[in-house]
Design a protein around this motif. Structure first.
Motif, short mmCIF file in Angstrom:
data_model
loop_
_atom_site.label_atom_id
_atom_site.label_comp_id
_atom_site.label_asym_id
_atom_site.label_seq_id
_atom_site.Cartn_x
_atom_site.Cartn_y
_atom_site.Cartn_z
N LEU A 54 11.23 -1.42 -7.01
CA LEU A 54 11.87 -2.23 -5.99
C LEU A 54 13.39 -2.16 -6.11
O LEU A 54 14.10 -2.04 -5.11
N THR A 59 9.66 5.04 -6.63
CA THR A 59 8.43 4.57 -7.26
C THR A 59 7.91 5.49 -8.35
O THR A 59 6.95 5.16 -9.04
N SER A 61 6.12 7.84 -8.02
CA SER A 61 4.73 8.19 -7.77
C SER A 61 4.64 9.06 -6.53
O SER A 61 5.39 8.86 -5.57
N ILE A 93 -1.12 9.23 -6.83
CA ILE A 93 -2.05 8.35 -6.15
C ILE A 93 -2.88 9.22 -5.22
O ILE A 93 -2.33 9.93 -4.38
N ASP A 106 -4.97 7.69 8.39
CA ASP A 106 -5.14 6.42 7.69
C ASP A 106 -4.72 6.55 6.23
O ASP A 106 -3.99 5.72 5.70
N ALA A 107 -5.16 7.63 5.62
CA ALA A 107 -4.83 7.85 4.21
C ALA A 107 -3.33 8.03 4.03
O ALA A 107 -2.73 7.53 3.07
N GLU A 109 -0.93 6.79 5.93
CA GLU A 109 -0.31 5.47 6.09
C GLU A 109 -0.42 4.70 4.79
O GLU A 109 0.50 4.05 4.32
N PHE A 110 -1.59 4.81 4.24
CA PHE A 110 -1.94 4.18 2.97
C PHE A 110 -0.91 4.56 1.91
O PHE A 110 -0.31 3.72 1.25
N SER A 113 2.76 3.34 2.73
CA SER A 113 3.00 1.92 2.51
C SER A 113 3.16 1.65 1.02
O SER A 113 3.74 0.65 0.61
N ARG A 114 2.62 2.58 0.24
CA ARG A 114 2.73 2.42 -1.21
C ARG A 114 4.08 2.96 -1.68
O ARG A 114 4.36 2.99 -2.86
N LYS A 115 4.86 3.43 -0.71
CA LYS A 115 6.20 3.92 -1.01
C LYS A 115 6.21 5.09 -1.99
O LYS A 115 7.01 5.12 -2.94
#
Lengths: 333, 333
Positions: A54, A59, A61, A93, A106-107, A109-110, A113-115
């Motif tokens: 943050l 991240t 990742s 991830i 969808d994946a 976006e997933f 959103s996890r940045k």
DNA sequence: TTGTATGCGTTATCAG
DNA sequence: CTGATAACGCATACAA
């Protein structure tokens, strides 16, 4: 869980100093550094990577999207990605796209959103345009096994055309002329490339084969069986069949055996991918090597170069397939 | 990227209200709710899950540690885990442990620092004690294919003993008496369980086999070949060999064929795991089904129950293996 | 070299 | 039902 604040207190320094020894980018006096280190050890301190993310907007990742989590092909690829990234201290991830557009989006976006700092994608349902916009919109993307105009720098590809060419050429050079072809789903770009290579080899050898010896399969073993059955039912003779992947080649070989055809005695079979399993089949499958593990590693290396700047290994965008000779192919007298 | 603050501004409400409509747990007037929703749409707002995690102390992600990312066994398992968790809107972060203690611990630290809400582990190098402490220390753990005293509630196991028993019993019932056994590395608990089952079946049939018919393998195809070679070189005759996994069974079959032994004519071969490949081998491998996909799904379900409370499907801790009859085994006249 | 202060984007605890 | 405001744990200009 201990926080940076408690460490600073125990070490008798400011919170900023603790942060500095963690990141190691700013100089800190040796005395304080050891004090901090000791405090960390004593408190069994572990940085909260969420908070780090943050605050730093990084991240550490990267998202990895593959069609399926199972199957030898993706397994090797994921393994390559994870190994390379893990060595750099990054997380991966994973998500599965199932070769379905909605699912793939969808994946993604997933993952966004996890940045994730970047995305490594093996997708085939989503459009080139979508991927271009995605990359523009802030999340760097590297695409495996697909060439996208205007985004070639971000693509790690296999020369599928060459692969298809080599497969068929190998058979042709061994004297085969009646060679059947079991392709994958023609809406996939890599499938079309392989077919193009196949056609090029045929042309080069002035070899024309009837359309009935071309079957569109589904990349699965059952599809190989069905294709072989279809081949057997049509009148044209054939001495070899080249398959667009190893799974279908297995199906073809099994079906051939069930119909009392000896492989490679009566029929030569060529695969594609050099999946681990191909070493275990009977007969051992002659195939085209697809360096999926290496390509996964290279995709990860791309990310390390462009996003984390911690690798100096050059990026190789195009990989060349090679022929792996084993026992399922035989020369014609 | 738009933030919650910008949304609140555009919607003309407080930042807290926006948060409320996002989480939907507190009541908000319909008027404001729609205003917020519209603002979100207009700004193409996506919640920053990193910030959410920091504030809520919940990352909505679970760590998954497997021995290897490739291989059919883990592929199925990972696929089960990801499918179940994804359906619940959770992320899965994967890592590979390589069956090495340092590597496994390192990976676990990795996952913990990422503040995973829970860990799903398939590990075999790390000690029971370590796992117990890990679970105590704040990060809930569910362990696959390993039973840990004092942590049985968190274990999703296959009855390996029963599997080993069924494998050998099947052969015994078909009249075999000279049955060789190629085990996995004996330091693994599941390996020992399978061997125990094998011994129990032998005992039940009053069957004693010489020690020379027991080989410790390595779970790989080459290991199967080497084991078979060893078997062939010792004097004791044998009519069947049961293998602790399918890979080794492949090696055994290949080696048998290379030595002019017909399977199952001259030798019956039994596998274990029912890996996808076992359907494609020649002859098709008779084996013991290991429902790795289902077990992965169940592990994920455990997490949903205990951590996220969003599943009511009961947890099944023990899975029963079953025999899958195919063509590599034949009854003795 | 070191400390202070502020911000990262949300959630959550209060009052109102 | 709603709005300030304080955490969450850390990074980082800025100042000293």
């Amino acid at each position: 869980m201990a926080t940076i604040y408690q460490v600073s207190e125990l070490a008798g320094v400011s919170l900023a100093t603790v942060s500095r020894v963690m990141n190691g980018n700013t100089r800190v006096s040796e005395a304080k550094r050891t004090k901090v280190l000791e405090a960390m050890k004593e408190l069994n301190y572990r940085p909260n990577s969420i908070a780090q993310s943050l605050a730093s907007n990084c991240t550490n990742s990267v998202g990895l999207l593959v069609s399926e989590l199972y199957g030898p092909f993706f397994g090797e690829m994921m393994s390559g990605v994870e190994g390379e990234l893990r060595a750099a201290g990054k997380h991966v991830i994973v998500a599965a796209g199932h070769s379905d557009e909605a699912s793939e989006k969808d994946a993604i976006e997933f993952l966004i959103s996890r940045k994730c700092d970047a995305l490594i994608l093996h997708v085939d349902a989503v459009s080139d345009q979508y991927l271009l916009e995605l990359n523009q919109s802030g999340t760097p993307v590297v695409v495996i096994n697909r060439s996208i105009p205007g985004l070639m720098e971000n693509c790690i590809c296999l020369n599928n055309q060459l692969g298809g060419y080599l497969a068929t050429k190998t058979l042709l050079e061994m004297g085969h002329r009646k060679v059947a072809y079991v392709s994958g789903p023609m809406w996939k770009t890599d499938v079309r490339d392989r077919v193009a290579g196949h056609r090029r080899a045929l042309q080069e050898f002035d070899c024309v084969v009837p359309d009935s010896l071309f079957i569109e399969g589904d990349f699965h073993e059952e599809g190989g069986v069905k294709a072989m059955l279809q081949l057997l039912q049509q009148p044209e003779p054939f001495t070899a069949v080249v398959c667009a992947n190893d799974e279908m080649a297995c199906g073809v070989m099994n079906c051939a055996r069930d119909n009392n055809l000896d492989v490679p005695g009566d029929l030569s079979v060529m695969g594609f991918d050099n999946v681990i399993m191909s070493r275990y089949t009977f007969p051992h499958l002659t195939t085209i090597d697809f360096p999926s593990g290496e390509m996964g590693r290279m995709a990860a290396n791309w990310v390390r170069q462009h996003i984390y700047q911690d690798s100096k290994k050059p990026v190789q965008n195009l990989f060349e397939p090679t022929v792996v000779m084993r026992d399922s192919v035989r020369g014609l007298a």
